[in-house]
Design a protein around this motif. Structure first.
Motif, PDB file in Angstrom:
ATOM      1  N   SER A 248       0.857  -1.187   0.000  1.00  0.00           N
ATOM      2  CA  SER A 248       0.000   0.000   0.000  1.00  0.00           C
ATOM      3  C   SER A 248       0.891   1.234   0.000  1.00  0.00           C
ATOM      4  O   SER A 248       2.086   1.171   0.335  1.00  0.00           O
ATOM      5  CB  SER A 248      -0.891  -0.007   1.229  1.00  0.00           C
ATOM      6  OG  SER A 248      -0.117   0.233   2.376  1.00  0.00           O
ATOM      7  N   ALA A 249       0.282   2.374  -0.341  1.00  0.00           N
ATOM      8  CA  ALA A 249       1.038   3.632  -0.344  1.00  0.00           C
ATOM      9  C   ALA A 249       1.567   3.907   1.056  1.00  0.00           C
ATOM     10  O   ALA A 249       2.669   4.446   1.228  1.00  0.00           O
ATOM     11  CB  ALA A 249       0.139   4.770  -0.831  1.00  0.00           C
ATOM     12  N   LEU A 250       0.794   3.506   2.076  1.00  0.00           N
ATOM     13  CA  LEU A 250       1.215   3.726   3.466  1.00  0.00           C
ATOM     14  C   LEU A 250       2.507   2.955   3.753  1.00  0.00           C
ATOM     15  O   LEU A 250       3.462   3.509   4.316  1.00  0.00           O
ATOM     16  CB  LEU A 250       0.100   3.264   4.408  1.00  0.00           C
ATOM     17  CG  LEU A 250       0.379   3.443   5.895  1.00  0.00           C
ATOM     18  CD1 LEU A 250       0.507   4.917   6.254  1.00  0.00           C
ATOM     19  CD2 LEU A 250      -0.702   2.780   6.742  1.00  0.00           C
ATOM     20  N   VAL A 252       4.735   1.889   1.619  1.00  0.00           N
ATOM     21  CA  VAL A 252       5.848   2.419   0.834  1.00  0.00           C
ATOM     22  C   VAL A 252       6.395   3.698   1.469  1.00  0.00           C
ATOM     23  O   VAL A 252       7.614   3.861   1.655  1.00  0.00           O
ATOM     24  CB  VAL A 252       5.392   2.686  -0.621  1.00  0.00           C
ATOM     25  CG1 VAL A 252       6.451   3.447  -1.397  1.00  0.00           C
ATOM     26  CG2 VAL A 252       5.061   1.375  -1.328  1.00  0.00           C
ATOM     27  N   LEU A 253       5.473   4.595   1.831  1.00  0.00           N
ATOM     28  CA  LEU A 253       5.926   5.892   2.344  1.00  0.00           C
ATOM     29  C   LEU A 253       6.568   5.770   3.728  1.00  0.00           C
ATOM     30  O   LEU A 253       7.543   6.472   4.024  1.00  0.00           O
ATOM     31  CB  LEU A 253       4.745   6.871   2.392  1.00  0.00           C
ATOM     32  CG  LEU A 253       4.244   7.355   1.027  1.00  0.00           C
ATOM     33  CD1 LEU A 253       2.927   8.102   1.159  1.00  0.00           C
ATOM     34  CD2 LEU A 253       5.284   8.244   0.345  1.00  0.00           C
ATOM     35  N   THR A 254       6.053   4.873   4.559  1.00  0.00           N
ATOM     36  CA  THR A 254       6.618   4.763   5.913  1.00  0.00           C
ATOM     37  C   THR A 254       7.899   3.923   5.960  1.00  0.00           C
ATOM     38  O   THR A 254       8.716   4.081   6.846  1.00  0.00           O
ATOM     39  CB  THR A 254       5.588   4.158   6.902  1.00  0.00           C
ATOM     40  OG1 THR A 254       5.125   2.934   6.353  1.00  0.00           O
ATOM     41  CG2 THR A 254       4.431   5.099   7.135  1.00  0.00           C
ATOM     42  N   LYS A 255       8.035   3.042   4.940  1.00  0.00           N
ATOM     43  CA  LYS A 255       9.267   2.233   4.932  1.00  0.00           C
ATOM     44  C   LYS A 255      10.409   2.936   4.208  1.00  0.00           C
ATOM     45  O   LYS A 255      11.522   2.437   4.162  1.00  0.00           O
ATOM     46  CB  LYS A 255       8.999   0.878   4.290  1.00  0.00           C
ATOM     47  CG  LYS A 255       8.273  -0.056   5.253  1.00  0.00           C
ATOM     48  CD  LYS A 255       8.014  -1.397   4.665  1.00  0.00           C
ATOM     49  CE  LYS A 255       7.229  -2.253   5.653  1.00  0.00           C
ATOM     50  NZ  LYS A 255       6.640  -3.413   5.021  1.00  0.00           N
ATOM     51  N   GLY A 256      10.077   4.054   3.603  1.00  0.00           N
ATOM     52  CA  GLY A 256      11.142   4.868   3.031  1.00  0.00           C
ATOM     53  C   GLY A 256      11.569   4.512   1.638  1.00  0.00           C
ATOM     54  O   GLY A 256      12.658   4.870   1.212  1.00  0.00           O
ATOM     55  N   GLY A 257      10.741   3.799   0.890  1.00  0.00           N
ATOM     56  CA  GLY A 257      11.138   3.552  -0.508  1.00  0.00           C
ATOM     57  C   GLY A 257      10.139   2.698  -1.243  1.00  0.00           C
ATOM     58  O   GLY A 257       9.344   1.999  -0.627  1.00  0.00           O
ATOM     59  N   HIS A 258      10.172   2.767  -2.595  1.00  0.00           N
ATOM     60  CA  HIS A 258       9.256   2.016  -3.454  1.00  0.00           C
ATOM     61  C   HIS A 258       9.704   0.570  -3.535  1.00  0.00           C
ATOM     62  O   HIS A 258      10.885   0.307  -3.482  1.00  0.00           O
ATOM     63  CB  HIS A 258       9.243   2.624  -4.854  1.00  0.00           C
ATOM     64  CG  HIS A 258       8.571   3.964  -4.880  1.00  0.00           C
ATOM     65  ND1 HIS A 258       7.274   4.155  -5.263  1.00  0.00           N
ATOM     66  CD2 HIS A 258       9.035   5.184  -4.541  1.00  0.00           C
ATOM     67  CE1 HIS A 258       6.978   5.437  -5.197  1.00  0.00           C
ATOM     68  NE2 HIS A 258       8.026   6.076  -4.757  1.00  0.00           N
TER      69      HIS A 258
END
Lengths: 258, 365
Positions: A248-250, A252-258
């Motif tokens: 999810s976008a969440l 990706v954004l919280t783990k620091g990368g795509h």
């Protein structure tokens, strides 16, 4: 009837090693997600596209190898219901149904008219005999197209997404018509469809395609219980991407990368 | 009362960027600017805090993902910490697909030329095949569907009479006026009859009629067949064991081959009549003189050549319309493109064929 079929559009391989056998009196459903090659398989079965490899046999005859009168004679033994009906817009519904009878029989116009009325009554379209396809609804067009496909009492009927775009009631009526035809005339029916309700009602055996290859080919009940994620997600009406757990976008954004 | 303007806040606190308010389409551009302004330097780090976010839509999520991707490309650390419930719900809703494949590289020039040449060769082969199939089919009149043939003759022929007749008469009138203006200076008014007659019958009658038929009937053939192609009606015919050439092409082609010479004959006569009006009403020539000069100028071969040309013109227009119609693939947009392409190709064909016949008949007649 389909043996090791390979289909290509240019450099792209659409179907790769597909086998399909349909027994008399059974309704065979071709399933799969969009772009998996269902319609391409159907087009090969009805002779519109020649196979790149493999062969297609209809009623024991190699359709693509036949020419002229022999091919026409074989085609008169099959019927095809196109997705949007494909009725000829310049002819009335009655004239559309009469078309194969006029082309392939030496029956008198009066007898042909009687047959046309029988076929239209069979799909409850008697009232539309003198109407143009543009003057009736999508569901009625499909029923009329079914009457045309049945005009010569084929041994084998192909249907491309017969329920697509229809309301549940009309879709159910069309399914029941297919079942009646199968039961009364013993014809084999090949149906491409996505509609779960429709599949449950009509399917005897199912072939499930994915990326041009068959994932499962068995009775409806067995395919329904198949443990392949794509098949189970299809019947569970869940997107395959979600089943595969795309991030999810969440995340990706919280783990620091795509 | 106007709606309150959308507001979002961005405040940098050390290495932490605190975003708040409404992150939505209306503020997404400003959000991108703020993220770019506070982007971490190469090797640096930025923490984005979303605890103060009241609303978030996909435009804002796109801006955040874009900023994260840019930071990663620079070798920086960029991540979100602290998420409000609203933002969490929005961010959980969207899932990322697999990594996008790189777009295909542009086709090299030589490859594009080769593909174009191959496509042209295939199209030419299809056209010649169509020409051969229809010619053989035309040789057997039993294959012609009489009802459809008559229907096409009515549409292409009798319904085209008024427009073809009017244009031909006006063309004859214009030709006569223009030639009268020049010939009068030499006292040769009488030759207006010769000039108008020859020009109309040999060139303008067949050509103008064919151009009108190309615009009216050729385009109609292409559009009709293309529509049937994209709506699977032609596939349906094939599956029913009916030959689309025999069922669709033959009635149209036979009709156009028949009606174009007939329309041309009428155009020739009305063109001459246009010139006659100028001769009698404007140049004060007598009716008898004008008619006798016209008959004197025209040889039977002129009329025959006019008919022969128009027959070839009609055949070509019909074939081109059919060819483009059968080649159509795709959706409704393709029908429009096919129709336009067929008219352009038909007019090009008419000009080339007209030029060829002019030279041929000049040498022969």
């Amino acid at each position: 009837m389909v043996h090791d079929l390979v289909a290509r559009y240019g450099a792209r391989t659409i179907l790769n090693g597909v086998n399909l056998r349909v027994e008399p009196g059974e309704i065979r459903v071709i399933l799969g997600g969009s772009g998996c090659g269902k319609s391409t398989l159907l087009k090969h079965c009805i002779g519109l596209i020649p196979p790149a490899e493999g062969r297609v046999e209809l009623l024991g005859q190699p359709l693509h190898a036949l020419e002229g009168a022999a091919r026409t004679a074989l085609l008169t033994r099959i019927g095809m219901l196109f997705q949007n009906g494909a009725l000829l817009g310049s002819l009335t519904i009655g004239e559309n149904v009469a078309l194969p009878l006029e082309a392939h029989t030496d029956l008198s116009p009066a007898v042909i008219l009687e047959i046309v009325r029988l076929k239209l009554a069979m799909v409850e379209m008697s009232h539309a005999e003198h109407l143009l396809p543009s003057e009736i609804s999508g569901g009625m067009r499909k029923r009329a197209a079914l009457a045309r496909a049945m005009a010569l009492d084929p041994d084998l009927l192909f249907c491309d997404e017969p329920s697509a775009g229809l309301d549940p009631l009309t879709s159910r009526e069309l399914d029941e018509t297919l079942l009646r035809l199968r039961d009364r005339f013993g014809m084999a029916v090949v149906v491409v469809t996505h509609e779960l309700a429709s599949i449950e009602t009509i399917a005897d055996r199912v072939i499930f395609l994915s990326a041009g290859r068959p994932l499962a080919d068995d009775t409806y009940q067995r395919v329904r219980q198949h443990d392949h994620p794509e098949i189970s997600s299809f019947f569970a009406r869940v997107a395959a991407g979600e089943m595969r757990g795309g991030p999810s976008a969440l995340e990706v954004l919280t783990k620091g990368g795509h | 009362m106007s709606a309150p303007s959308p507001v979002f806040t961005a405040a940098l606190d050390g290495g932490r960027l605190c975003l708040g308010g409404r992150l939505e389409r209306a503020t997404a551009r400003a959000l991108s600017h703020a993220l770019e302004r506070h982007a971490p330097s190469p090797g640096g780090a930025l923490i984005v805090d979303l605890k103060g976010v009241d609303y978030m839509d996909s435009a804002a999520i796109g801006a955040l993902l874009d900023a994260q991707r840019r930071a990663a490309a620079r070798g920086s650390v960029w991540r979100v910490e602290g998420v409000s419930d609203t933002a969490r719900r929005a961010l959980s809703l969207f899932r990322l697909g697999p990594e996008q494949a790189a777009p295909p590289p542009p086709t090299p020039l030589m490859e594009a030329v080769g593909e174009g040449a191959y496509a042209a060769r295939t199209a030419l082969g299809d056209f010649l095949q169509l020409a051969a199939d229809t010619t053989f089919a035309l040789a057997d009149p039993r294959k012609l569907r009489l009802g459809a043939f008559i229907e096409q003759c009515v549409y292409m022929g009798s319904q085209a009479l008024p427009i073809v007749g009017l244009i031909a008469a006006l063309l004859g009138l214009t030709l006569a006026f223009q030639s009268a203006y020049q010939l009068r200076q030499f006292g040769a008014d009488i030759y207006v009859a010769n000039l108008t007659g020859i020009a109309m019958v040999r060139e303008m009658g067949p050509l103008m009629t064919a151009i009108l038929v190309a615009g009216r009937s050729g385009s109609s053939i292409a559009a009709e067949i293309a529509t049937m192609q994209v709506s699977e009606e032609i596939d349906a015919l094939k599956v029913m064991g009916l030959d689309p050439i025999q069922f669709l092409a033959l009635p149209r082609l036979a009709a156009i081959i028949l009606v174009v010479p007939l329309l041309t004959l009428m155009a020739d006569l009305l063109g001459v009549f246009g010139g006659y009006l100028v001769g009698v009403l404007y140049l004060d020539l007598t009716s008898g003189v004008y008619i006798s000069k016209t008959i004197e100028a025209l040889a039977p071969g002129d009329l025959l050549s006019s008919m022969f040309k128009s027959l070839i013109f009609g055949w070509g227009i019909g074939l081109i319309g059919l060819h483009f119609g059968f080649q159509a693939r795709g959706g409704a947009g393709e029908v429009g493109r096919t129709t336009t392409a067929s008219v352009v190709a038909s007019i090009f064909y008419l000009v080339i064929a007209g030029c060829f016949f002019s030279v041929l008949f000049y040498v022969v007649l």
